[in-house]
Scaffold this motif. Sequence first.
Motif, PDB file in Angstrom:
ATOM      1  N   ALA A 176      43.045  37.325  38.596  1.00 31.98           N
ATOM      2  CA  ALA A 176      42.080  37.996  37.719  1.00 31.98           C
ATOM      3  C   ALA A 176      42.354  39.496  37.684  1.00 31.98           C
ATOM      4  N   SER A 177      42.664  40.084  38.836  1.00 32.77           N
ATOM      5  CA  SER A 177      42.892  41.525  38.853  1.00 32.77           C
ATOM      6  C   SER A 177      44.191  41.862  38.131  1.00 32.77           C
TER       7      SER A 177
ATOM      8  N   GLY B 140      41.942  42.761  43.539  1.00 36.46           N
ATOM      9  CA  GLY B 140      41.480  41.389  43.341  1.00 36.46           C
ATOM     10  C   GLY B 140      40.637  40.887  44.501  1.00 36.46           C
TER      11      GLY B 140
ATOM     12  N   GLY C  28      41.387  35.841  42.801  1.00 36.46           N
ATOM     13  CA  GLY C  28      41.092  37.262  42.596  1.00 36.46           C
ATOM     14  C   GLY C  28      42.333  38.026  42.213  1.00 36.46           C
ATOM     15  N   THR C  29      43.453  37.725  42.878  1.00 37.05           N
ATOM     16  CA  THR C  29      44.707  38.394  42.561  1.00 37.05           C
ATOM     17  C   THR C  29      45.068  38.186  41.101  1.00 37.05           C
TER      18      THR C  29
ATOM     19  N   GLY D 252      36.712  44.246  46.708  1.00 38.60           N
ATOM     20  CA  GLY D 252      37.518  43.779  45.580  1.00 38.60           C
ATOM     21  C   GLY D 252      36.716  42.877  44.653  1.00 38.60           C
ATOM     22  N   LEU D 253      37.367  42.435  43.591  1.00 42.32           N
ATOM     23  CA  LEU D 253      36.674  41.642  42.581  1.00 42.32           C
ATOM     24  C   LEU D 253      36.113  40.345  43.145  1.00 42.32           C
TER      25      LEU D 253
ATOM     26  N   VAL E 160      47.164  45.502  42.836  1.00 38.46           N
ATOM     27  CA  VAL E 160      46.687  44.234  42.292  1.00 38.46           C
ATOM     28  C   VAL E 160      45.992  43.409  43.370  1.00 38.46           C
TER      29      VAL E 160
END
Lengths: 308, 422
Positions: A261-262, A251, A258-259, A300-301, A247
């Motif tokens: 959202a991921s 993210g 980001g965390t 990441g995202l 995760v």
Amino acid sequence: MFSDYSMSELGAIFAMQGFAGLILFSVFVLMALGLAIIFGQMGVINMAHGEFMILGAYMTYLVSNVFAAYLPGLFGMYFFVAMILAFIASGALGLFVEWSLIRHLYKRPLDTLLATWGLSLILQQLYRSVFGAREVGVSIPDWMMGSMPVTDMIEVPINGIFVMVLAVGISLAVYVMMFRSNWGKQVRAINQNRVMAGAVGINTEWTDRLTFGIGCGVAGVAGSAFTMIGSTGPTAGQLYIVDTFLVVVFGGAGSILGTIASAFSISQAQSIMEFFLSGSMAKVLTLLVVVGILMIRPQGLFALKLRK
Amino acid sequence: MSKTPPSKGPQGPSRRAVLAGSAALTASLFTPKSLLAQDFPTAEVNTTGLAVTDDTVTVGILHSITGTMAISETGSVQAEKLAISQINAQGGILGRKIEVIQEDGASDWPTFAEKARKLLVNDKVASVMGCWTSASRKAVLPVFEQHNGFLYYPTFYEGLEESPNVIYTGQEATQQIIAGLDWVKETKGANSFYLLGSDYIWPRTSNKIARKHIENFLGGKVVGEDYYPLGHTQFNSVINKIRLKKPDVIYAIVVGGSNVAFYKQLKAAGIDMTAEDPILLTISVTEDEILGIGGENMEGAYACMKYFQSLDNENNLAFVSAFKEMWGDDIVIGDVTQAAYLGPWLWKAAVEKAGSFDVDKVRAASPGIELTTAPEGYVKVHENHHLWSKTRVGLAKLDGQYDVVFETEELVEPDPFPEGYQ
């Protein structure tokens, strides 16, 4: 794969699975927030994250026993006391570990992986010696068990709602601390440029220690909450560590948003797929997609835009 | 022993030795467990260089004391040590006290193989009680076959194996599965089944057998089959599927930490097992696992095993009280723990029947060995090295114990390679 079900059933499936996905999302957020702080903000690869969670779970076990023995009238409330104590215990252990181990390794981030992995083995054996090799059963207050029927098909487990509320609460708290408090500002400054941050008068040593402690404390609270849905044993932390890193890395390390959202995308994808495929295949597909996206976007995202 | 016969030298049998032997025989009528070492000279009972002296014999215990599997394997170690101490208190085997060398497999399969080699090659142990997971057994199997060791393996497992160097004291899959499915069909009228398991060989093989039996022999239907990775902690999806498919029976073979998560979430999702809608039947939850799951989360579920701690017979009452005396009152005893307890006793019986510690002779003597003192009741070793034993169904209670609600009338024949189920 959809042909086995009628339209109304499909509707119920997506509603139920969507909700199951939300619970999974909350679990992921709780697991990952502590690590997002430690790994994301400090760059420490904390392999012992699961063991800090399990310390929280064991604190819950102890508190539940104390309440059952001395304050049976207040047993329904013990969980809140347990979560606070879990935060304190895991946080204190985090402060100690930072002081004794991690601070010597800031210049060698990859070595933190080995050091904390060793720490996780030590902690596992410690739990095994103190609490026994077998899993312990934590009794949950009655009001937290059971479920609320919404429709015929859809029932909502109460502990799922509890985990969701907790996840939202802790996310908000972390957000406020990170972006509205003085400490958060210092953490972010150190993250961007440690030497400069020290030069302008930030006590980097103390900020690091506090950050690590808070990250571990959040892990402890997560572990405490997970006694409702999972097992409490010396090695139970290992069950969470892979998902947690997944995760956080997916993210984008360094971004709390980001965390979250991921966690949301992984949990919803996994939960919908789990319904139509077998559990193992769903996991395989989720991992494949994550690996694929990380190959295209290694950062990441969400990634902080930094001038390197 | 008051009737100690005169000792004799290591030379061959003499008249005196024959007399002494008969004296020992008379004595053995009174205390049938005690044989005297001097009647069995070391040179004769040990021709292959095992760790046997004039008054001791060494055996190995090989389980995980550390790592993931320590949760499960601790009970087996305790049971084996209890059996060995009881055998020693009765005078040992062929008059020799059993000494134990314990090694830790550390939940790591290569470590199991390495420690097995150490026990067989360096320590020359006469037999080994050990292993728990199939993976660890598969890892040590070549070592035992190469060095001709003898292993007593306690866990119920998937079958499909029959080694000349292993005695399987737990049930193979058909012994654990078929009678339970028959029972739930006959007494509960169950027709539709949802099969669920952790994703590795034992649950998959077991569910394969269960599916064949349900579809071909019971005329029932399997409405779903699902596997989750070991250590999976989120079961809300599968619970939703079960809710949608409305099976009569959830047939669950979930293990380890997943087990706890599954039953807690099942309860939280509002599936009340005491209402038996659906019925939950498992072959992976013993009293040991309930400690972690919590009796309140397991109440009303059925488990199919060969042994439950609550079995009401003299052997078991004595066993349970001896076990608690040695290891503490809080302890619970599950199916595998009892099977582990049988290992040393079966070995003792085989050695005494063979009159030798030699592995080849013990192996030859093993089929047909009977044990009337087993806590689960009478058991017998089959030609295929598995045990004839009864299958029982227990109903989980709030206190974490099972009520035995059914047992097969006859012993069930072990069939590790079941035809029609492959």
